[in-house]
Scaffold this motif. Structure first.
Motif, PDB file in Angstrom:
ATOM      1  N   ILE A  79      23.997 100.226 -37.684  1.00  0.00           N
ATOM      2  CA  ILE A  79      25.125 100.853 -36.994  1.00  0.00           C
ATOM      3  C   ILE A  79      25.531 102.185 -37.650  1.00  0.00           C
ATOM      4  O   ILE A  79      26.038 103.087 -36.990  1.00  0.00           O
ATOM      5  N   HIS A  82      24.668 105.773 -36.345  1.00  0.00           N
ATOM      6  CA  HIS A  82      25.411 106.389 -35.241  1.00  0.00           C
ATOM      7  C   HIS A  82      26.376 107.464 -35.718  1.00  0.00           C
ATOM      8  O   HIS A  82      26.850 108.278 -34.930  1.00  0.00           O
ATOM      9  N   TYR A 106      40.641 110.489 -29.606  1.00  0.00           N
ATOM     10  CA  TYR A 106      40.273 109.075 -29.656  1.00  0.00           C
ATOM     11  C   TYR A 106      38.892 108.897 -30.286  1.00  0.00           C
ATOM     12  O   TYR A 106      38.705 108.081 -31.191  1.00  0.00           O
ATOM     13  N   PHE A 107      37.927 109.711 -29.819  1.00  0.00           N
ATOM     14  CA  PHE A 107      36.580 109.594 -30.380  1.00  0.00           C
ATOM     15  C   PHE A 107      36.557 110.029 -31.843  1.00  0.00           C
ATOM     16  O   PHE A 107      35.806 109.477 -32.646  1.00  0.00           O
ATOM     17  N   HIS A 111      35.394 107.949 -35.207  1.00  0.00           N
ATOM     18  CA  HIS A 111      34.514 108.483 -36.247  1.00  0.00           C
ATOM     19  C   HIS A 111      35.196 108.587 -37.601  1.00  0.00           C
ATOM     20  O   HIS A 111      34.630 109.174 -38.527  1.00  0.00           O
TER      21      HIS A 111
ATOM     22  N   LYS B   2      39.158  99.138 -38.656  1.00  0.00           N
ATOM     23  CA  LYS B   2      40.082 100.173 -38.244  1.00  0.00           C
ATOM     24  C   LYS B   2      39.801 100.584 -36.788  1.00  0.00           C
ATOM     25  O   LYS B   2      40.707 100.880 -36.024  1.00  0.00           O
ATOM     26  N   ARG B   3      38.517 100.555 -36.449  1.00  0.00           N
ATOM     27  CA  ARG B   3      38.121 100.944 -35.088  1.00  0.00           C
ATOM     28  C   ARG B   3      38.658  99.972 -34.068  1.00  0.00           C
ATOM     29  O   ARG B   3      38.984 100.355 -32.949  1.00  0.00           O
ATOM     30  N   VAL B   6      41.965 101.132 -33.164  1.00  0.00           N
ATOM     31  CA  VAL B   6      41.917 102.340 -32.331  1.00  0.00           C
ATOM     32  C   VAL B   6      41.634 101.965 -30.878  1.00  0.00           C
ATOM     33  O   VAL B   6      42.278 102.463 -29.951  1.00  0.00           O
ATOM     34  N   VAL B   7      40.671 101.044 -30.698  1.00  0.00           N
ATOM     35  CA  VAL B   7      40.335 100.592 -29.337  1.00  0.00           C
ATOM     36  C   VAL B   7      41.541  99.873 -28.720  1.00  0.00           C
ATOM     37  O   VAL B   7      41.890 100.091 -27.561  1.00  0.00           O
ATOM     38  N   ASN B  10      44.193 102.271 -27.590  1.00  0.00           N
ATOM     39  CA  ASN B  10      43.787 102.973 -26.374  1.00  0.00           C
ATOM     40  C   ASN B  10      43.927 102.075 -25.152  1.00  0.00           C
ATOM     41  O   ASN B  10      44.316 102.529 -24.075  1.00  0.00           O
ATOM     42  N   LEU B  86      31.237 105.371 -25.866  1.00  0.00           N
ATOM     43  CA  LEU B  86      31.887 104.674 -26.979  1.00  0.00           C
ATOM     44  C   LEU B  86      30.881 103.896 -27.816  1.00  0.00           C
ATOM     45  O   LEU B  86      30.885 103.989 -29.045  1.00  0.00           O
ATOM     46  N   LYS B  89      28.737 105.431 -30.461  1.00  0.00           N
ATOM     47  CA  LYS B  89      29.394 105.791 -31.714  1.00  0.00           C
ATOM     48  C   LYS B  89      29.338 104.594 -32.658  1.00  0.00           C
ATOM     49  O   LYS B  89      28.972 103.504 -32.224  1.00  0.00           O
ATOM     50  N   PRO B  90      29.673 104.774 -33.924  1.00  0.00           N
ATOM     51  CA  PRO B  90      29.544 103.629 -34.833  1.00  0.00           C
ATOM     52  C   PRO B  90      30.558 102.529 -34.548  1.00  0.00           C
ATOM     53  O   PRO B  90      31.447 102.253 -35.349  1.00  0.00           O
ATOM     54  N   VAL B  91      30.448 101.910 -33.394  1.00  0.00           N
ATOM     55  CA  VAL B  91      31.333 100.812 -33.005  1.00  0.00           C
ATOM     56  C   VAL B  91      30.462  99.599 -32.705  1.00  0.00           C
ATOM     57  O   VAL B  91      29.496  99.697 -31.958  1.00  0.00           O
ATOM     58  N   ARG B  92      30.796  98.479 -33.319  1.00  0.00           N
ATOM     59  CA  ARG B  92      30.029  97.268 -33.032  1.00  0.00           C
ATOM     60  C   ARG B  92      30.565  96.627 -31.767  1.00  0.00           C
ATOM     61  O   ARG B  92      31.714  96.842 -31.395  1.00  0.00           O
ATOM     62  N   ARG B  93      29.693  95.837 -31.119  1.00  0.00           N
ATOM     63  CA  ARG B  93      30.099  95.197 -29.869  1.00  0.00           C
ATOM     64  C   ARG B  93      31.362  94.359 -30.064  1.00  0.00           C
ATOM     65  O   ARG B  93      32.274  94.392 -29.266  1.00  0.00           O
ATOM     66  N   PHE B  96      34.558  96.311 -30.283  1.00  0.00           N
ATOM     67  CA  PHE B  96      35.009  96.755 -28.973  1.00  0.00           C
ATOM     68  C   PHE B  96      35.708  95.612 -28.223  1.00  0.00           C
ATOM     69  O   PHE B  96      36.823  95.770 -27.726  1.00  0.00           O
TER      70      PHE B  96
END
Lengths: 317, 122
Positions: A79, A82, A106-107, A111, B2-3, B6-7, B10, B86, B89-93, B96
C-alpha cells in the motif's frame, strides 16, 4: 542498477460472464511491460483494447487473474507505493457536493500533508490547471473539461514520482489539451515518470519517449514512435502552383485543390519531376517526404486483429 | 487510522450537504407540532405523551436516516466512480469501509443530539 518505474510480468485479467459466470472473456493477456524511470510512456490502443484494465490493475482497483507487477521496485500489493503515484481515472468524477478546493484538501489529508502544506499545494495546483477562479464552486456545476482538470490536479497534488493518467486528453478542448501536454512535459523536466493512455495518436507521437501499442488485450509493439513506424520515406510530395503549360503529363497524376497541385512521386524520380515542372513554368511551394505515421501502423494492427477475429468466427461455425 | 477519520468526516459532510437531511428536518418539525396537539388532548398525562412521542420520533427518524444514507454509502461511490481516485491513494479497503460507517454513526449521533436538544426545550 535502479529498478524500472513500472514492470509487469505476464499480467492477465479475465472477466467471467455468461450463465453462472462460466465463460471467461480475456481482457488482458500476458502483458510484459517495462516503463523506465524519467520517461513519458504512451499506452495506445483502440477502445476496449485493455488500456484501462492495465492501469486499473496497476492501481490495484481490480485484481489480476494471473501475473504480477512492480511499481518503483515495490510489488503493487504494498500500500505504501501509492504514496509515490498519482492517478487520473478515465472520465473522472468526484464528490459533487465538494468544491474543487475542498476536494483537493480532502485528498491532501489522505496523503497526510500538514495543514500549511495543504493550503499552499491546493492553491498552487488550482492555479496550475487554470481553475483558480472556480475553486470555490461545487463540482456538480463543473463541465467535463473542468472535471478533467481537477482530476489532473489531484493526480499531481502530492508530488508523486510516477504519474499514471488514463485518457488525460479526453473531453478537453484544444486549449485544455495543450495545457495537459505542457503539464506532462513539465513533469518530465522535474524528473518524474509519466505513463498515459490515449487513442489520440498525434498526442502520443508528440509527447512520448516510448509507446506501447495494445490491441485486443495483447501488446503488439513497443518502442520509440519513430521505431515503430517505418521511417523510410515512402516517396516525396511536391506542392506547386501557377502552371502555364497545362499539358504537362505530370499534371494528370497530380491532385488539385484550388490553384494548387499536389503530386506524389517516388524518391528517385524527384529531380525528373522537378525538371518537368520547371519547364512547365510551375512555381514549387514545397517538397516534403511522405512518412508512414503511427496512425497507419496502428490501423494495420487493428485491421489484422479484426481479420483474425473474423477468421476465428468463421472456423468456429 | 487517521485516514479512517478523514473519510468519516467527509461522509458526514456529504450527509450535511445532502438535501435528504433537510426533508427529514422538516418532518421532525411536523412531529414537534403534533406532539403539542397530542399533549393538549391528553388530559393530565401530557408529559408522558410528549416524552413517548418525542422518543419514538427520534428513533424513527434515526432509522430513516440510517437506511437512506446507509444504503448508498458505498454503492454510490462505486456507481459514480468516485471511489477510483480514492482507492488509488494509500487507503486500505477496510479504512474506507470503516470510515464510511464511522461517518454514518457521526451523522446519526449529531442528529439524535439535535433532537434531544429540540425536545427538551421546556
Amino acid at each position: 542498477m535502479s529498478s524500472p518505474a513500472i514492470e509487469t510480468e505476464n499480467l492477465t485479467k479475465e472477466y467471467p460472464h455468461g450463465f453462472l459466470n462460466l465463460k471467461k472473456r480475456t481482457s488482458l493477456e500476458g502483458l510484459n511491460l517495462q516503463v523506465e524511470k524519467g520517461e513519458i510512456f504512451g499506452f495506445i490502443g483502440p477502445n476496449g483494447a485493455g488500456k484501462s484494465t492495465t492501469i486499473k490493475l496497476l492501481m490495484r482497483l481490480i485484481f489480476p487473474t494471473a501475473g504480477d507487477a512492480r511499481i518503483l521496485g515495490k510489488p503493487i500489493s504494498d500500500i505504501q507505493m501509492h504514496r509515490d503515484i498519482g492517478y487520473l481515472p478515465e472520465q473522472p468524477y468526484f464528490y459533487d457536493y465538494l468544491t474543487a478546493a475542498e476536494l483537493l484538501d480532502y485528498f491532501a489529508r489522505i496523503h497526510d500533508l500538514t495543514a500549511k502544506d495543504r493550503k499552499e499545494r491546493v492553491h498552487r495546483m488550482l492555479r496550475k490547471v487554470g481553475l483558480e477562479t472556480a475553486g470555490k464552486i461545487q463540482l456538480r456545476k463543473y463541465s467535463k473539461g473542468m472535471l478533467q482538470r481537477v482530476g489532473m490536479a489531484q493526480a499531481i497534488l502530492h508530488d508523486p514520482k510516477l504519474v499514471i493518467l488514463d485518457e488525460p486528453m479526453s473531453g478537453l478542448d484544444p486549449v485544455g489539451r495543450r495545457e495537459v501536454r505542457d503539464i506532462i512535459l513539465e513533469l518530465k523536466r522535474e524528473g518524474k515518470t509519466v505513463m498515459f493512455s490515449t487513442h489520440i495518436l498525434s498526442d502520443a507521437e508528440m509527447l512520448c519517449d516510448r509507446v506501447g501499442v495494445i490491441v485486443g488485450g495483447k501488446l503488439r509493439g513497443i518502442g520509440a514512435p519513430e521505431q515503430l513506424v517505418d521511417m523510410k520515406t515512402q516517396g516525396m510530395e511536391i506542392l506547386f502552383e501557377q502552371v502555364r503549360q497545362s499539358s504537362a503529363p505530370l499534371l494528370s497524376k497530380a491532385t488539385r485543390t484550388g490553384d494548387r497541385y499536389r503530386l506524389q512521386v517516388p524518391e528517385q524520380e524527384l529531380y525528373g519531376a522537378i525538371e518537368q515542372l520547371r519547364v512547365a513554368g510551375a512555381r514549387i511551394l514545397s517538397v516534403a517526404p511522405v512518412r508512414a505515421t503511427l496512425e497507419e501502423f496502428f490501423m494495420d494492427l487493428v485491421e489484422a486483429d479484426r481479420a483474425q477475429a473474423a477468421a476465428v468466427e468463421v472456423s468456429g461455425k | 487510522m487517521k485516514r479512517l477519520g478523514v473519510v468519516a468526516l467527509n461522509t458526514f459532510r456529504e450527509a450535511v450537504r445532502d438535501r435528504v437531511l433537510y426533508n427529514l428536518l422538516f418532518f421532525a418539525l411536523v412531529m414537534m407540532a403534533a406532539s403539542i396537539i397530542a399533549g393538549q388532548i391528553s388530559i393530565g398525562i401530557e408529559e408522558t405523551v410528549i416524552t413517548t412521542l418525542g422518543l419514538s420520533a427520534i428513533s424513527l427518524i434515526g432509522l430513516l436516516i440510517a437506511i437512506f444514507i446507509g444504503v448508498g454509502l458505498v454503492s454510490k461511490e462505486m456507481d459514480k466512480r468516485t471511489l477510483y481516485a480514492l482507492l488509488a491513494k494509500p487507503v486500505r479497503r477496510w479504512e474506507f469501509l470503516l470510515g464510511k460507517f464511522g461517518g454514518l454513526i457521526l451523522t446519526l449521533a449529531v442528529n439524535t443530539g439535535r433532537w434531544e436538544w429540540a425536545f427538551s426545550w421546556r
